[in-house]
Design a protein around this motif. Structure first.
Motif, short mmCIF file in Angstrom:
data_model
loop_
_atom_site.label_atom_id
_atom_site.label_comp_id
_atom_site.label_asym_id
_atom_site.label_seq_id
_atom_site.Cartn_x
_atom_site.Cartn_y
_atom_site.Cartn_z
N MET A 330 0.81 -1.13 0.14
CA MET A 330 0.08 0.09 -0.07
C MET A 330 0.74 1.05 0.15
SD MET A 330 -3.02 -0.60 -0.40
CE MET A 330 -3.63 1.46 -0.07
N THR A 331 2.01 1.13 0.69
CA THR A 331 2.91 2.42 0.60
C THR A 331 3.29 2.66 -0.74
OG1 THR A 331 3.70 2.07 3.09
CG2 THR A 331 5.18 3.25 1.54
N LEU A 332 3.65 1.54 -1.45
CA LEU A 332 4.35 1.58 -2.90
C LEU A 332 3.22 2.21 -3.87
CD1 LEU A 332 6.62 -1.56 -3.25
CD2 LEU A 332 7.07 0.70 -2.73
N LEU A 333 1.95 1.55 -3.66
CA LEU A 333 0.83 2.19 -4.49
C LEU A 333 0.67 3.62 -4.19
CD1 LEU A 333 -1.74 -0.63 -4.54
CD2 LEU A 333 -0.22 -0.06 -6.31
N THR A 334 0.63 4.00 -2.94
CA THR A 334 0.25 5.22 -2.69
C THR A 334 1.74 6.29 -3.08
OG1 THR A 334 -0.78 4.72 -0.50
CG2 THR A 334 -0.08 6.94 -0.56
N ALA A 335 2.97 5.84 -3.14
CA ALA A 335 3.88 6.56 -3.47
C ALA A 335 3.86 6.64 -5.03
CB ALA A 335 5.15 5.68 -3.28
N LEU A 336 3.30 5.65 -5.84
CA LEU A 336 3.14 5.99 -7.28
C LEU A 336 2.08 7.03 -7.37
CD1 LEU A 336 3.30 2.22 -8.50
CD2 LEU A 336 4.94 4.02 -8.78
N GLY A 337 0.83 7.19 -6.66
CA GLY A 337 -0.21 7.98 -6.88
C GLY A 337 0.38 9.50 -6.57
N ILE A 338 1.10 9.53 -5.61
CA ILE A 338 1.70 10.89 -5.03
C ILE A 338 2.47 11.44 -6.23
CG2 ILE A 338 3.28 12.11 -3.66
CD1 ILE A 338 2.25 10.27 -1.18
N THR A 339 3.35 10.39 -6.60
CA THR A 339 4.30 10.88 -7.89
C THR A 339 3.74 11.35 -9.11
OG1 THR A 339 6.17 9.19 -7.11
CG2 THR A 339 6.15 9.91 -9.44
N VAL A 340 2.62 10.82 -9.53
CA VAL A 340 1.71 11.33 -10.61
C VAL A 340 1.17 12.63 -10.23
CG1 VAL A 340 -0.17 10.80 -12.04
CG2 VAL A 340 1.25 8.89 -11.48
N LEU A 341 0.58 12.66 -9.11
CA LEU A 341 0.03 13.99 -8.73
C LEU A 341 1.14 14.99 -8.59
CD1 LEU A 341 -2.81 15.35 -7.91
CD2 LEU A 341 -2.12 14.75 -5.39
N VAL A 342 2.15 14.86 -8.07
CA VAL A 342 3.17 16.00 -7.85
C VAL A 342 3.56 16.29 -9.46
CG1 VAL A 342 5.43 16.10 -7.25
CG2 VAL A 342 4.06 15.26 -5.64
N SER A 343 3.73 15.54 -10.11
CA SER A 343 4.45 15.60 -11.62
C SER A 343 3.15 16.48 -12.30
CB SER A 343 4.29 14.36 -12.53
OG SER A 343 4.82 14.59 -13.81
N ILE A 344 1.98 16.48 -12.11
CA ILE A 344 0.98 17.19 -12.54
C ILE A 344 0.70 18.61 -12.10
CG2 ILE A 344 -1.46 17.29 -13.07
CD1 ILE A 344 -1.69 14.44 -13.36
N VAL A 345 0.65 18.57 -10.64
CA VAL A 345 0.30 19.72 -9.87
C VAL A 345 1.55 20.83 -9.79
CG1 VAL A 345 -0.31 20.57 -7.53
CG2 VAL A 345 -1.36 18.76 -8.75
#
Length: 422
Positions: A330-345
């Motif tokens: 779950m930590t890894l999946l959340t990290a991937l989600g944060i990475t995509v969000l940070v890249s966009i925002v």
């Protein structure tokens, strides 16, 4: 000569001041450890200012960007393929970083492994459904304003932007308000970051004074790993993307015409400053203007391979410092989600990397002691991250050309094989 020096400090001045503050803080922490308890409040004030600004800043950045999308400009297949390419390459970069960290782990100084904060504790009776609901929504509006519910807040901001965009003429004033407030919050962040050298310097003095010289060895390994992995990704994966787009011709064109964009990215440390050079190089790579003029400008904000990799490294470093396992699913999946969000925002925000770090700390509920570490990592990897961010846009445009317009698109002008950058 003076002009070149001025140009250098214009682009690197803030980074140099930040590093100077960290250096002075390290010296104070190493030679005068008894004074660090007096300096730590300065670091706490800086971090509190960032935390106070991050909620309204993210809200206006996301809501105004979504609300002001021009619905009349539907580019159909190019936009769809571009979104898939951006998402795919960002995730590939993040996954490669996770694999590298798995094989080359980092150990924190023993004194740095403090107990995790209460935010990290969860009810053992919670089902996965309960955790999901609590992660993406809240039951009262005021709870959105807490950084403990950052993901729910981001989702709400997106939805509000969509509502404002769909409201037509009736929502025109509200959309103008969102855009105006977004500019005001950008200026507020710039003001806060003026004291970053003092704030982070004070915090680093405290870390060095309490943890000791072992801290420097700890930072060296993730930094070295990032630069080695970044160079590998730059040479191997970008070549692979170019080959996928147009075979050997694509690889040849990309590298012969990517020299100037790469040099510009290194010398300016700015993706925006590299964009005009990317646009000039695109036709020499065989990229049609219809693709280049859409993908490269949007990629400057939305497509960040280097930031994707650094985001994973920073999350990993924070977890190591607090003694928590980064490789839980779950930590890894959340990290991937944060990475995509940070890249966009983060791309449209001054010092957006720091806001990405605030987002990461808040989503995971990490203690504030982890913030200076991830900020320092982010600062030191910035040159390599900029090269990957900026030059990744042209190879992404090559992939979009291939999958949106057909496999022969990049082969249509064979005379380009003998052209170089003018």
């Amino acid at each position: 000569m003076e002009r070149q020096t001025s140009h250098f400090f214009q682009h690197y001045g803030s980074i140099l001041l930040l590093l100077l503050g960290i250096l002075i803080g390290s010296i104070i922490g190493g030679f005068f450890p008894d004074t660090v308890t007096w300096l730590k409040p300065l670091g706490d004030i800086f971090l509190n200012l960032l935390f106070a600004a991050v909620i309204p800043l993210l809200f206006f950045a996301i809501a105004s960007a979504v609300a002001n999308i021009d619905r009349s400009q539907k580019l159909g297949r190019i936009i769809s393929v571009m979104a898939a390419v951006f998402l795919g390459t960002v995730l590939i970069a993040a996954i490669c970083t996770i694999i590298a960290l798995w094989f080359f782990p980092v150990e924190a100084p023993q004194a740095a492994q403090e107990p995790t904060s209460e935010l990290l504790q969860s009810d053992p009776n919670d089902t996965w459904g309960d955790k999901l609901v609590r992660f993406v929504t809240v039951d009262e509006f005021y709870k959105l304003l807490s950084r403990e519910n950052m993901l729910a807040f981001v989702i709400f901001s997106f939805l509000l932007g969509i509502a404002a965009q769909r409201s037509g003429d009736a929502g025109a004033s509200f959309r103008r308000f969102l855009s105006s407030a977004n500019e005001v919050m950008k200026q507020l962040l710039i003001l806060i970051m003026k004291v970053a050298p003092i704030g982070l310097g004070a915090y680093f003095a405290y870390q060095v004074g309490t943890i000791g010289p072992a801290l420097f060895g700890f930072y060296a390994k993730p930094l070295g790993l990032y630069y080695i992995l970044g160079a590998f990704y730059f040479l191997v994966f970008f070549s692979g993307y170019a080959y996928l787009a147009a075979g050997k011709i694509g690889v040849n064109r990309f590298w012969r015409n990517n020299i100037l964009p790469s040099a510009t990215a290194i010398s300016t440390c700015s993706s925006i400053a590299t964009m005009p050079v990317n646009l000039a190089a695109a036709p020499k790579m065989g990229i049609p203007a219809a693709v280049a003029n859409v993908v490269i400008p949007l990629g400057t904000t939305l497509h960040k391979n280097g930031s994707s990799m650094s985001s994973i490294v920073k999350i990993y470093v924070a977890f190591v410092l607090i003694g928590r396992d980064f490789f839980e699913p779950m930590t890894l999946l959340t990290a991937l989600g944060i990475t995509v969000l940070v890249s966009i925002v983060a791309g449209g925000i001054p010092n957006g990397g720091y806001i990405g770090e605030m987002l990461m700390i808040s989503v995971y509920g990490l203690p504030t002691e982890a913030i200076p570490a991830v900020m320092i990592i982010g600062t030191l990897v910035d040159p390599m991250a900029t090269v990957l961010n900026a030059t990744g846009d042209t190879v992404a445009a090559m992939l979009v050309s291939r999958f949106a317009l057909g496999k022969n698109t990049l082969h249509s002008n064979e005379e380009l094989d003998t052209d170089g950058i003018e």
